[in-house]
Design a protein around this motif. Structure first.
Motif, mmCIF file in Angstrom:
data_model
loop_
_atom_site.group_PDB
_atom_site.id
_atom_site.type_symbol
_atom_site.label_atom_id
_atom_site.label_comp_id
_atom_site.label_asym_id
_atom_site.label_seq_id
_atom_site.Cartn_x
_atom_site.Cartn_y
_atom_site.Cartn_z
ATOM 1 N N ASP A 28 0.837 -1.211 0.000
ATOM 2 C CA ASP A 28 0.000 0.000 0.000
ATOM 3 C C ASP A 28 0.871 1.259 0.000
ATOM 4 O OD1 ASP A 28 -2.258 -1.583 0.000
ATOM 5 O OD2 ASP A 28 -2.589 -1.390 2.165
ATOM 6 N N ASP A 29 1.961 1.231 0.765
ATOM 7 C CA ASP A 29 2.884 2.375 0.792
ATOM 8 C C ASP A 29 3.518 2.601 -0.574
ATOM 9 O OD1 ASP A 29 2.349 2.703 3.471
ATOM 10 O OD2 ASP A 29 4.221 1.783 4.155
ATOM 11 N N VAL A 30 3.933 1.517 -1.234
ATOM 12 C CA VAL A 30 4.566 1.651 -2.554
ATOM 13 C C VAL A 30 3.549 2.139 -3.578
ATOM 14 C CG1 VAL A 30 5.762 0.418 -4.401
ATOM 15 C CG2 VAL A 30 6.320 -0.084 -2.028
ATOM 16 N N ARG A 31 2.315 1.654 -3.504
ATOM 17 C CA ARG A 31 1.268 2.142 -4.419
ATOM 18 C C ARG A 31 1.064 3.641 -4.250
ATOM 19 N NH1 ARG A 31 -2.733 -2.774 -3.388
ATOM 20 N NH2 ARG A 31 -2.117 -4.065 -5.141
ATOM 21 N N LYS A 32 1.004 4.076 -3.000
ATOM 22 C CA LYS A 32 0.821 5.501 -2.724
ATOM 23 C C LYS A 32 1.989 6.318 -3.270
ATOM 24 C CE LYS A 32 1.026 8.259 1.237
ATOM 25 N NZ LYS A 32 1.170 8.279 2.652
ATOM 26 N N GLU A 33 3.208 5.829 -3.067
ATOM 27 C CA GLU A 33 4.385 6.535 -3.570
ATOM 28 C C GLU A 33 4.388 6.594 -5.092
ATOM 29 O OE1 GLU A 33 7.705 4.455 -1.917
ATOM 30 O OE2 GLU A 33 7.186 5.011 0.136
ATOM 31 N N ALA A 34 3.968 5.516 -5.756
ATOM 32 C CA ALA A 34 3.921 5.494 -7.217
ATOM 33 C C ALA A 34 2.904 6.498 -7.739
ATOM 34 C CB ALA A 34 3.590 4.095 -7.710
ATOM 35 N N LYS A 35 1.756 6.560 -7.088
ATOM 36 C CA LYS A 35 0.736 7.526 -7.518
ATOM 37 C C LYS A 35 1.181 8.960 -7.273
ATOM 38 C CE LYS A 35 -3.342 4.815 -7.757
ATOM 39 N NZ LYS A 35 -4.596 5.161 -8.339
ATOM 40 N N GLU A 36 1.917 9.187 -6.179
ATOM 41 C CA GLU A 36 2.451 10.532 -5.930
ATOM 42 C C GLU A 36 3.479 10.912 -6.984
ATOM 43 O OE1 GLU A 36 3.972 10.490 -1.956
ATOM 44 O OE2 GLU A 36 1.982 10.506 -1.041
ATOM 45 N N ALA A 37 4.286 9.949 -7.413
ATOM 46 C CA ALA A 37 5.349 10.230 -8.378
ATOM 47 C C ALA A 37 4.823 10.370 -9.803
ATOM 48 C CB ALA A 37 6.408 9.135 -8.323
ATOM 49 N N PHE A 38 3.851 9.518 -10.181
ATOM 50 C CA PHE A 38 3.409 9.467 -11.571
ATOM 51 C C PHE A 38 1.984 9.949 -11.796
ATOM 52 C CE2 PHE A 38 6.671 6.127 -11.127
ATOM 53 C CZ PHE A 38 7.609 6.656 -11.997
ATOM 54 N N GLY A 39 1.310 10.375 -10.755
ATOM 55 C CA GLY A 39 -0.043 10.907 -10.897
ATOM 56 C C GLY A 39 -1.113 9.884 -10.552
ATOM 57 N N ASP A 40 -2.287 10.396 -10.243
ATOM 58 C CA ASP A 40 -3.398 9.543 -9.837
ATOM 59 C C ASP A 40 -3.958 8.703 -10.972
ATOM 60 O OD1 ASP A 40 -3.349 10.289 -7.169
ATOM 61 O OD2 ASP A 40 -4.639 12.030 -7.513
ATOM 62 N N GLU A 41 -3.617 9.021 -12.200
ATOM 63 C CA GLU A 41 -4.104 8.271 -13.358
ATOM 64 C C GLU A 41 -3.376 6.932 -13.522
ATOM 65 O OE1 GLU A 41 -6.619 9.300 -15.438
ATOM 66 O OE2 GLU A 41 -6.900 10.956 -14.025
ATOM 67 N N LEU A 42 -2.289 6.731 -12.789
ATOM 68 C CA LEU A 42 -1.496 5.506 -12.897
ATOM 69 C C LEU A 42 -2.314 4.300 -12.461
ATOM 70 C CD1 LEU A 42 1.391 4.333 -13.418
ATOM 71 C CD2 LEU A 42 1.723 4.516 -10.951
ATOM 72 N N SER A 43 -2.368 3.280 -13.315
ATOM 73 C CA SER A 43 -3.059 2.040 -12.968
ATOM 74 C C SER A 43 -2.123 1.159 -12.157
ATOM 75 C CB SER A 43 -3.493 1.306 -14.243
ATOM 76 O OG SER A 43 -4.054 0.070 -13.918
ATOM 77 N N VAL A 44 -2.532 0.858 -10.939
ATOM 78 C CA VAL A 44 -1.695 0.045 -10.055
ATOM 79 C C VAL A 44 -2.336 -1.320 -9.779
ATOM 80 C CG1 VAL A 44 -0.519 1.985 -8.972
ATOM 81 C CG2 VAL A 44 -2.676 1.186 -8.030
ATOM 82 N N ASP A 45 -3.214 -1.754 -10.670
ATOM 83 C CA ASP A 45 -3.818 -3.079 -10.531
ATOM 84 C C ASP A 45 -2.738 -4.147 -10.593
ATOM 85 O OD1 ASP A 45 -6.348 -1.963 -10.385
ATOM 86 O OD2 ASP A 45 -6.638 -2.068 -12.558
ATOM 87 N N ASP A 46 -2.976 -5.252 -9.904
ATOM 88 C CA ASP A 46 -1.968 -6.305 -9.801
ATOM 89 C C ASP A 46 -1.584 -6.912 -11.149
ATOM 90 O OD1 ASP A 46 -1.807 -6.013 -7.070
ATOM 91 O OD2 ASP A 46 -3.281 -7.587 -6.672
ATOM 92 N N GLU A 47 -2.492 -6.918 -12.112
ATOM 93 C CA GLU A 47 -2.192 -7.545 -13.395
ATOM 94 C C GLU A 47 -1.494 -6.617 -14.396
ATOM 95 O OE1 GLU A 47 -6.194 -6.209 -12.750
ATOM 96 O OE2 GLU A 47 -5.372 -8.033 -11.953
ATOM 97 N N THR A 48 -1.305 -5.356 -14.062
ATOM 98 C CA THR A 48 -0.594 -4.432 -14.950
ATOM 99 C C THR A 48 0.912 -4.503 -14.685
ATOM 100 O OG1 THR A 48 -0.715 -2.593 -13.386
ATOM 101 C CG2 THR A 48 -2.560 -2.839 -14.936
ATOM 102 N N PRO A 49 1.728 -4.072 -15.640
ATOM 103 C CA PRO A 49 3.175 -4.036 -15.402
ATOM 104 C C PRO A 49 3.543 -3.177 -14.191
ATOM 105 C CG PRO A 49 2.740 -3.768 -17.743
ATOM 106 C CD PRO A 49 1.413 -3.718 -17.042
ATOM 107 N N GLN A 50 2.832 -2.070 -14.001
ATOM 108 C CA GLN A 50 3.093 -1.216 -12.846
ATOM 109 C C GLN A 50 2.777 -1.955 -11.545
ATOM 110 O OE1 GLN A 50 1.242 -0.584 -15.480
ATOM 111 N NE2 GLN A 50 1.242 1.557 -16.072
ATOM 112 N N GLY A 51 1.684 -2.708 -11.550
ATOM 113 C CA GLY A 51 1.309 -3.476 -10.372
ATOM 114 C C GLY A 51 2.338 -4.540 -10.038
ATOM 115 N N ARG A 52 2.907 -5.155 -11.069
ATOM 116 C CA ARG A 52 3.955 -6.168 -10.845
ATOM 117 C C ARG A 52 5.219 -5.526 -10.277
ATOM 118 N NH1 ARG A 52 2.575 -11.570 -12.603
ATOM 119 N NH2 ARG A 52 0.650 -11.304 -13.741
ATOM 120 N N LEU A 53 5.568 -4.346 -10.782
ATOM 121 C CA LEU A 53 6.728 -3.638 -10.230
ATOM 122 C C LEU A 53 6.493 -3.236 -8.781
ATOM 123 C CD1 LEU A 53 7.794 -1.357 -13.210
ATOM 124 C CD2 LEU A 53 9.125 -3.202 -12.177
ATOM 125 N N ILE A 54 5.297 -2.775 -8.495
ATOM 126 C CA ILE A 54 4.953 -2.391 -7.118
ATOM 127 C C ILE A 54 5.072 -3.595 -6.192
ATOM 128 C CG2 ILE A 54 2.986 -1.719 -5.667
ATOM 129 C CD1 ILE A 54 2.251 0.244 -7.988
#
Length: 79
Positions: A28-54
């Motif tokens: 949850d902390d990493v998701r929040k940091e990613a959204k702060e860095a890349f904007g609220d439009e960032l998809s952080v779902d588990d099946e996306t590449p971003q979600g896998r990185l998170i």
């Protein structure tokens, strides 16, 4: 006795010693940091590449905190 808190680990010498957060809290902390860095439009779902990185970053943090906790638990603070 004293209770010390940091952003990643807590220490309560009256209860259990070093307390490490679980993976879901770190994720949850990493998701929040990613959204702060890349904007609220960032998809952080588990099946996306971003979600896998998170997930990977959260697991890495868990491993580092676990190693730090193992090292700290070998130190006798009463000496």
């Amino acid at each position: 006795m004293a209770k010390t808190e940091s952003t990643l680990m807590n220490y309560d010498d009256k209860l259990r010693g070093l307390i490490v957060p679980d993976v879901s809290t770190l994720r949850d902390d990493v998701r929040k940091e990613a959204k702060e860095a890349f904007g609220d439009e960032l998809s952080v779902d588990d099946e996306t590449p971003q979600g896998r990185l998170i997930e990977s970053f959260a697991l890495l943090r868990t491993a580092v905190l676990g190693l730090n906790a193992d090292t700290a638990n070998q130190i006798n603070i009463n000496l």
